[in-house]
Design a protein around this motif. Sequence first.
Motif, PDB file in Angstrom:
ATOM      1  N   LEU A  89      12.582   0.926  -3.529  1.00 25.59           N
ATOM      2  CA  LEU A  89      13.290  -0.219  -4.089  1.00 25.59           C
ATOM      3  C   LEU A  89      13.456  -1.307  -3.029  1.00 25.59           C
ATOM      4  O   LEU A  89      13.158  -2.478  -3.278  1.00 25.59           O
ATOM      5  CB  LEU A  89      14.658   0.203  -4.634  1.00 25.59           C
ATOM      6  CG  LEU A  89      15.628  -0.920  -5.031  1.00 25.59           C
ATOM      7  CD1 LEU A  89      15.032  -1.802  -6.118  1.00 25.59           C
ATOM      8  CD2 LEU A  89      16.959  -0.338  -5.461  1.00 25.59           C
ATOM      9  N   ALA A  90      13.908  -0.920  -1.848  1.00 28.23           N
ATOM     10  CA  ALA A  90      14.074  -1.886  -0.758  1.00 28.23           C
ATOM     11  C   ALA A  90      12.746  -2.555  -0.413  1.00 28.23           C
ATOM     12  O   ALA A  90      12.681  -3.775  -0.202  1.00 28.23           O
ATOM     13  CB  ALA A  90      14.672  -1.199   0.472  1.00 28.23           C
ATOM     14  N   MET A  91      11.673  -1.768  -0.386  1.00 28.90           N
ATOM     15  CA  MET A  91      10.355  -2.317  -0.070  1.00 28.90           C
ATOM     16  C   MET A  91       9.903  -3.313  -1.147  1.00 28.90           C
ATOM     17  O   MET A  91       9.346  -4.365  -0.824  1.00 28.90           O
ATOM     18  CB  MET A  91       9.336  -1.194   0.111  1.00 28.90           C
ATOM     19  CG  MET A  91       9.599  -0.331   1.319  1.00 28.90           C
ATOM     20  SD  MET A  91       8.563   1.144   1.305  1.00 28.90           S
ATOM     21  CE  MET A  91       7.609   0.866   2.773  1.00 28.90           C
ATOM     22  N   CYS A  92      10.147  -2.986  -2.402  1.00 31.31           N
ATOM     23  CA  CYS A  92       9.778  -3.895  -3.492  1.00 31.31           C
ATOM     24  C   CYS A  92      10.571  -5.191  -3.409  1.00 31.31           C
ATOM     25  O   CYS A  92      10.036  -6.271  -3.670  1.00 31.31           O
ATOM     26  CB  CYS A  92       9.978  -3.223  -4.845  1.00 31.31           C
ATOM     27  SG  CYS A  92       8.713  -1.995  -5.231  1.00 31.31           S
TER      28      CYS A  92
ATOM     29  N   ALA B 219       0.827  -1.204   0.000  1.00 25.97           N
ATOM     30  CA  ALA B 219       0.000   0.000   0.000  1.00 25.97           C
ATOM     31  C   ALA B 219       0.865   1.260   0.000  1.00 25.97           C
ATOM     32  O   ALA B 219       0.602   2.204  -0.768  1.00 25.97           O
ATOM     33  CB  ALA B 219      -0.943  -0.002   1.201  1.00 25.97           C
ATOM     34  N   VAL B 220       1.896   1.281   0.818  1.00 25.90           N
ATOM     35  CA  VAL B 220       2.771   2.459   0.897  1.00 25.90           C
ATOM     36  C   VAL B 220       3.464   2.716  -0.443  1.00 25.90           C
ATOM     37  O   VAL B 220       3.463   3.840  -0.949  1.00 25.90           O
ATOM     38  CB  VAL B 220       3.810   2.301   2.036  1.00 25.90           C
ATOM     39  CG1 VAL B 220       4.900   3.358   1.942  1.00 25.90           C
ATOM     40  CG2 VAL B 220       3.121   2.356   3.395  1.00 25.90           C
ATOM     41  N   VAL B 221       4.048   1.675  -1.018  1.00 23.22           N
ATOM     42  CA  VAL B 221       4.751   1.826  -2.298  1.00 23.22           C
ATOM     43  C   VAL B 221       3.780   2.288  -3.385  1.00 23.22           C
ATOM     44  O   VAL B 221       4.036   3.258  -4.105  1.00 23.22           O
ATOM     45  CB  VAL B 221       5.453   0.513  -2.717  1.00 23.22           C
ATOM     46  CG1 VAL B 221       5.973   0.605  -4.149  1.00 23.22           C
ATOM     47  CG2 VAL B 221       6.582   0.172  -1.757  1.00 23.22           C
TER      48      VAL B 221
ATOM     49  N   SER C 101       2.113  -0.143 -10.187  1.00 22.28           N
ATOM     50  CA  SER C 101       1.597   0.246  -8.863  1.00 22.28           C
ATOM     51  C   SER C 101       0.183  -0.281  -8.656  1.00 22.28           C
ATOM     52  O   SER C 101      -0.158  -0.785  -7.580  1.00 22.28           O
ATOM     53  CB  SER C 101       1.611   1.769  -8.700  1.00 22.28           C
ATOM     54  OG  SER C 101       2.933   2.251  -8.698  1.00 22.28           O
ATOM     55  N   ILE C 102      -0.634  -0.176  -9.690  1.00 19.64           N
ATOM     56  CA  ILE C 102      -1.999  -0.705  -9.618  1.00 19.64           C
ATOM     57  C   ILE C 102      -1.963  -2.230  -9.474  1.00 19.64           C
ATOM     58  O   ILE C 102      -2.715  -2.805  -8.673  1.00 19.64           O
ATOM     59  CB  ILE C 102      -2.822  -0.258 -10.842  1.00 19.64           C
ATOM     60  CG1 ILE C 102      -3.062   1.254 -10.787  1.00 19.64           C
ATOM     61  CG2 ILE C 102      -4.150  -1.018 -10.920  1.00 19.64           C
ATOM     62  CD1 ILE C 102      -3.598   1.865 -12.064  1.00 19.64           C
ATOM     63  N   LEU C 103      -1.080  -2.868 -10.220  1.00 20.63           N
ATOM     64  CA  LEU C 103      -0.939  -4.328 -10.093  1.00 20.63           C
ATOM     65  C   LEU C 103      -0.458  -4.722  -8.698  1.00 20.63           C
ATOM     66  O   LEU C 103      -0.885  -5.751  -8.159  1.00 20.63           O
ATOM     67  CB  LEU C 103       0.022  -4.869 -11.148  1.00 20.63           C
ATOM     68  CG  LEU C 103      -0.486  -4.881 -12.584  1.00 20.63           C
ATOM     69  CD1 LEU C 103       0.624  -5.342 -13.533  1.00 20.63           C
ATOM     70  CD2 LEU C 103      -1.719  -5.749 -12.726  1.00 20.63           C
ATOM     71  N   LEU C 104       0.407  -3.904  -8.106  1.00 17.82           N
ATOM     72  CA  LEU C 104       0.883  -4.205  -6.755  1.00 17.82           C
ATOM     73  C   LEU C 104      -0.268  -4.139  -5.750  1.00 17.82           C
ATOM     74  O   LEU C 104      -0.373  -4.996  -4.867  1.00 17.82           O
ATOM     75  CB  LEU C 104       2.011  -3.250  -6.360  1.00 17.82           C
ATOM     76  CG  LEU C 104       2.820  -3.637  -5.133  1.00 17.82           C
ATOM     77  CD1 LEU C 104       3.495  -4.994  -5.321  1.00 17.82           C
ATOM     78  CD2 LEU C 104       3.859  -2.572  -4.827  1.00 17.82           C
ATOM     79  N   ILE C 105      -1.146  -3.167  -5.911  1.00 23.48           N
ATOM     80  CA  ILE C 105      -2.343  -3.104  -5.056  1.00 23.48           C
ATOM     81  C   ILE C 105      -3.228  -4.323  -5.317  1.00 23.48           C
ATOM     82  O   ILE C 105      -3.697  -4.975  -4.387  1.00 23.48           O
ATOM     83  CB  ILE C 105      -3.132  -1.799  -5.294  1.00 23.48           C
ATOM     84  CG1 ILE C 105      -2.341  -0.596  -4.783  1.00 23.48           C
ATOM     85  CG2 ILE C 105      -4.505  -1.866  -4.611  1.00 23.48           C
ATOM     86  CD1 ILE C 105      -2.919   0.739  -5.163  1.00 23.48           C
ATOM     87  N   ALA C 106      -3.431  -4.638  -6.590  1.00 17.52           N
ATOM     88  CA  ALA C 106      -4.265  -5.795  -6.943  1.00 17.52           C
ATOM     89  C   ALA C 106      -3.694  -7.097  -6.406  1.00 17.52           C
ATOM     90  O   ALA C 106      -4.443  -8.035  -6.107  1.00 17.52           O
ATOM     91  CB  ALA C 106      -4.445  -5.871  -8.458  1.00 17.52           C
ATOM     92  N   SER C 107      -2.378  -7.150  -6.239  1.00 17.90           N
ATOM     93  CA  SER C 107      -1.749  -8.385  -5.753  1.00 17.90           C
ATOM     94  C   SER C 107      -2.121  -8.708  -4.312  1.00 17.90           C
ATOM     95  O   SER C 107      -1.898  -9.828  -3.855  1.00 17.90           O
ATOM     96  CB  SER C 107      -0.227  -8.308  -5.906  1.00 17.90           C
ATOM     97  OG  SER C 107       0.361  -7.483  -4.917  1.00 17.90           O
TER      98      SER C 107
END
Length: 120
Positions: free
Chosen positions: A111-114, A10-12, A63-69
């Motif tokens: 980057l670290a968070m990803c 969520a943060v990223v 970013s949208i895909l990361l939320i969807a994940s």
Amino acid sequence: MEYFIIAIKAVVSISLLNVWLLQFNKSTKWRGGNAQNMIEEFRAYGLPAWMCYTIGFFKVTLSILLIASIWYPSIENVAAIGLALLLSGSISMHIRIKDPMYKSLPAAIFLAMCLIIALI
């Protein structure tokens, strides 16, 4: 641990969407060189405007895909690794034009968070 990863996602995602959708035409202290908006920042890196829109498309989409994940875990690694690669590029551009280190800090943190998302 699951809630921690959700929080990181969520943060990223929200942060990158903010940069690319809400702050696109605004000046921030994180912009490369002396840029006042995203297009000027890409010019400071020696990159054409079309590349700004291309990178923006990928960052917003990932970013949208990361939320969807959060609900579809099968797309987690694609989104996290894709963003990690793009964020690595952001850091390298700041280094290339000899920006002060603090300007790379947001990209380095994201980057670290990803990488945490992709590796855990």
